[in-house]
Design a protein around this motif. Structure first.
Motif, PDB file in Angstrom:
ATOM      1  N   ALA B 161       0.810  -1.212   0.000  1.00  0.00           N
ATOM      2  CA  ALA B 161       0.000   0.000   0.000  1.00  0.00           C
ATOM      3  C   ALA B 161       0.846   1.267   0.000  1.00  0.00           C
ATOM      4  CB  ALA B 161      -0.926   0.006   1.212  1.00  0.00           C
ATOM      5  N   ARG B 166      -4.390   4.246  -6.161  1.00  0.00           N
ATOM      6  CA  ARG B 166      -5.601   3.451  -5.947  1.00  0.00           C
ATOM      7  C   ARG B 166      -5.379   1.986  -6.327  1.00  0.00           C
ATOM      8  NH1 ARG B 166     -11.182   5.367  -8.004  1.00  0.00           N
ATOM      9  NH2 ARG B 166     -11.823   3.625  -6.705  1.00  0.00           N
ATOM     10  N   LEU B 169      -3.588   0.328  -3.535  1.00  0.00           N
ATOM     11  CA  LEU B 169      -4.431   0.137  -2.352  1.00  0.00           C
ATOM     12  C   LEU B 169      -5.421  -1.002  -2.569  1.00  0.00           C
ATOM     13  CD1 LEU B 169      -5.139   3.811  -1.277  1.00  0.00           C
ATOM     14  CD2 LEU B 169      -3.658   2.165  -0.173  1.00  0.00           C
ATOM     15  N   HIS B 170      -6.003  -1.051  -3.761  1.00  0.00           N
ATOM     16  CA  HIS B 170      -6.906  -2.168  -4.071  1.00  0.00           C
ATOM     17  C   HIS B 170      -6.173  -3.497  -3.991  1.00  0.00           C
ATOM     18  CE1 HIS B 170     -10.828  -0.629  -5.032  1.00  0.00           C
ATOM     19  NE2 HIS B 170     -10.275   0.398  -5.666  1.00  0.00           N
ATOM     20  N   ALA B 172      -3.485  -4.127  -2.309  1.00  0.00           N
ATOM     21  CA  ALA B 172      -3.124  -4.399  -0.920  1.00  0.00           C
ATOM     22  C   ALA B 172      -4.316  -4.973  -0.162  1.00  0.00           C
ATOM     23  CB  ALA B 172      -2.631  -3.120  -0.249  1.00  0.00           C
TER      24      ALA B 172
END
Lengths: 96, 511
Positions: B161, B166, B169-170, B172
């Motif tokens: 992350a 984005r 993060l997705h 992760a």
């Protein structure tokens, strides 16, 4: 039917429900809840495996496993929720 | 006490050093990079100390607080665990240097937000991850296996992350959720193992007694580990996570984190492998599937880092094939080859992700089609990528060649011709997808003329990537010592067929 069998089958059922929901959901929040349900199922099986018949004290080792599992789950869920929030924030700024 | 490093047990240094450094990084973020680098150096020192001790005196067991298993917890270092610890320390040091090159050491006047967040948050996470990895390699307790994998998993997710985009993060989040499912399976399997044997230390687990519950438990644990090691078809979370992270994080995730789960699967399998034909066939199919699918995706993708990540899927599959040699006469050679392949892949893949990171820095994109036009400043990284590809493909004299050779030798002696064919095929496929990148580097028209000025200077990251790649290339020449090392105290399958199936964990015990 002894209590440990009931617990064990409840656990298996919960794991199955959780895995199903995890497989079919695309929403992150649903997936997090699904994993939590799975972990409750795993915990039930662990508790059932500690059962040594009525009148005898339960085996403390699997119970210690469950406690550690709960701690890990709480921390991981918190981390996952933080990630979801951050993704949401980024999505909001993208819209503006 | 058999050996000391500055008056300390090297195991203490390996566990407490990174843990303390990680905590200190969080407390004093301004000098995070300095503390982290010191922690990395300490870990290298501990690894060297432990390496010397195990090479001289054989396996070392430390009983924590003097309690013996099954009541207490023992730390155990044999050749295989030291091999993994040394590999971790080496790659950790290289990645550490790279990230100093990428994000700087201290705050400077022209600091960007990326540099600041990279410098501040990479180090504590990496230190905690390092402590988890070292603890995993030293543990003999299957419940600690769950705990250490959890430390590794959480920090690895945070490292994914760290890129902050984005996509990352997705990736992760998916990694975290899948990793948690894997952990829960491992927890369940550990509990079954405990029910079957009544203890959680590995020296108490035997092949002979309670075969059926133990096999079920082993399979549940292996399924959990397969998610974490990204073994096909449970790899689906991995390419996104590895390709969207920052370059140092990708290198660590692909080179070290995946290996930790593979190592544990190997250890448990060597102790508990049931006497069936079906399971080796299953592992063979998973490995072959990984090679075909990973190579196919690597061939199809348009992004450089995605190609490198899918190559990890294929390479993990190649290593998984060794599980399929169980029960054949020369499985021992195949196991040594697989362990050496782990080292070869770790070094070459770390070099490749770092080189890819540098290429993206210089080019500003990671489209494979755009790799033809390289500015001068990207050429050292392209060179490193090419050399790392040589080792990943397994051309002599690289470490990948030695590993593949041993794996093949074991399979040929054991007459498992299907697997021999799969290994050969994997070489052809990996050459094919690597040539997509390397071939573009080698084109003559690749040189644009508008950047013939001073932009061609080297960065620290280029040096690190080239150093790692050359290391992977020439490690094949000096393979005798590492191969001798992994045999110290290792429960090889040849031995597992005889009476002394269980590693003697009490050898060389302190106090």
């Amino acid at each position: 039917m002894t209590p440990d069998i009931i617990y064990a089958f409840t656990g298996i059922g919960l794991i199955g429900m959780g895995l199903y929901r995890l497989a079919v959901s695309t929403q992150a929040l649903w997936q997090i809840v699904a994993v939590n349900v799975i972990s409750v199922g795993v915990g039930s099986i662990l508790i059932a495996s500690a059962y040594r018949g009525s009148g005898t004290a339960a085996d403390p080792v699997p119970q210690a496993f469950v406690l550690t599992g709960i701690v890990v789950l709480v921390a991981t869920t918190a981390a996952a929720l933080c990630l979801v929030r951050r993704i949401d924030e980024l999505a909001d700024t993208d819209d503006i | 006490m058999t050996s000391e490093f500055l008056g300390l047990d090297p195991k203490t240094v390996l566990l407490m050093g990174p843990l303390l450094a990680g905590t200190l990084c969080l407390l004093v973020p301004r000098i995070s990079a300095l503390v982290g680098l010191l922690g990395t150096i300490t870990s290298v020192g501990g690894a060297v100390g432990l390496l010397a001790a195990v090479a001289n005196d054989g396996p070392i067991t430390t009983q924590l607080a003097g309690w013996t298993p099954p009541l207490g917890i023992a730390l155990y270092a044999d050749g295989l665990s030291v091999f993994m610890i040394a590999m971790t320390a080496l790659i950790g040091a290289a990645v550490g240097l790279f990230s100093v090159g990428a994000w700087g050491m201290f705050a400077t006047a022209n600091d960007t937000a990326t540099r600041l967040s990279g410098r501040t948050y990479f180090w504590p996470l990496w230190m905690m991850l390092l402590a988890g990895l070292n603890a995993l390699y030293l543990t003999t307790d299957i419940f600690n296996l769950f705990v250490t994998l959890e430390i590794i998993g959480l920090t690895a997710v945070a490292l994914t992350a760290l890129a902050g985009s984005r996509t990352s993060l997705h990736a992760a989040l998916r990694y975290l959720i899948m990793g948690l499912v894997g952990s829960l399976l491992i927890l369940l399997g550990v509990d079954y193992l405990y029910s079957a044997f009544g203890r959680v230390d590995m020296s108490g687990l035997h092949v002979g007694e309670a075969p059926v519950p133990a096999t079920i438990a082993l399979l549940i644990v292996l399924a959990g580990l397969a998610i974490k090691a990204a073994v096909f078809p449970l790899h689906f979370w991995m390419p996104d996570a590895h390709s969207s992270a920052t370059a140092p994080a990708s290198a660590i995730l692909s080179a070290l984190v995946v290996k930790a789960a593979l190592y544990m699967a190997m250890r448990l399998w060597l102790i508990l492998a049931p006497d069936t034909q079906a399971l080796p066939v299953l592992f063979g199919m998973m490995g072959a599937g990984a090679i075909l699918f990973g190579s196919f995706q690597a061939f199809r993708t348009r992004r450089l880092k995605m190609l490198v990540a899918y190559s990890t899927v294929a390479q993990v599959g190649l290593i998984t094939l060794v599980f399929a040699t169980t029960g054949t006469i020369d499985a021992e050679t195949a196991w040594r080859g697989a362990v050496y392949l782990m080292l070869a892949h770790a070094i070459a893949k770390a070099a490749m992700f770092l080189a890819a990171g540098r290429l993206i820095d210089e080019l500003g994109h990671d489209r494979i089609a755009g790799l033809r036009r390289l500015p001068n400043s990207a050429k050292p990284a392209a060179f490193a990528f090419g050399i790392a590809a040589v080792s990943l493909i397994g051309l002599p004299p690289s470490a990948g060649f030695v590993g593949k050779w041993l794996l093949l030798e074991g399979m040929i002696t054991g007459q498992i011709w299907v697997l021999v064919a799969v290994v050969m095929l994997s070489t052809v496929l990996s050459t094919a997808y690597m040539m997509r990148v390397v071939g573009r580097f080698l084109r003559r028209e690749a040189t644009p003329t508008d950047q013939s000025d001073a932009s061609g200077y080297w960065r620290l990251g280029d040096g690190v990537a080239i150093g790692l790649a050359l290391g992977a290339l020439f490690l094949g020449l000096g393979s005798a010592q590492p191969l001798a090392l992994i045999e110290i105290g290792m429960p090889m399958p040849a031995a597992a067929l005889t009476e002394t199936a269980v590693p003697e964990l009490t050898d060389g015990a302190d106090s």
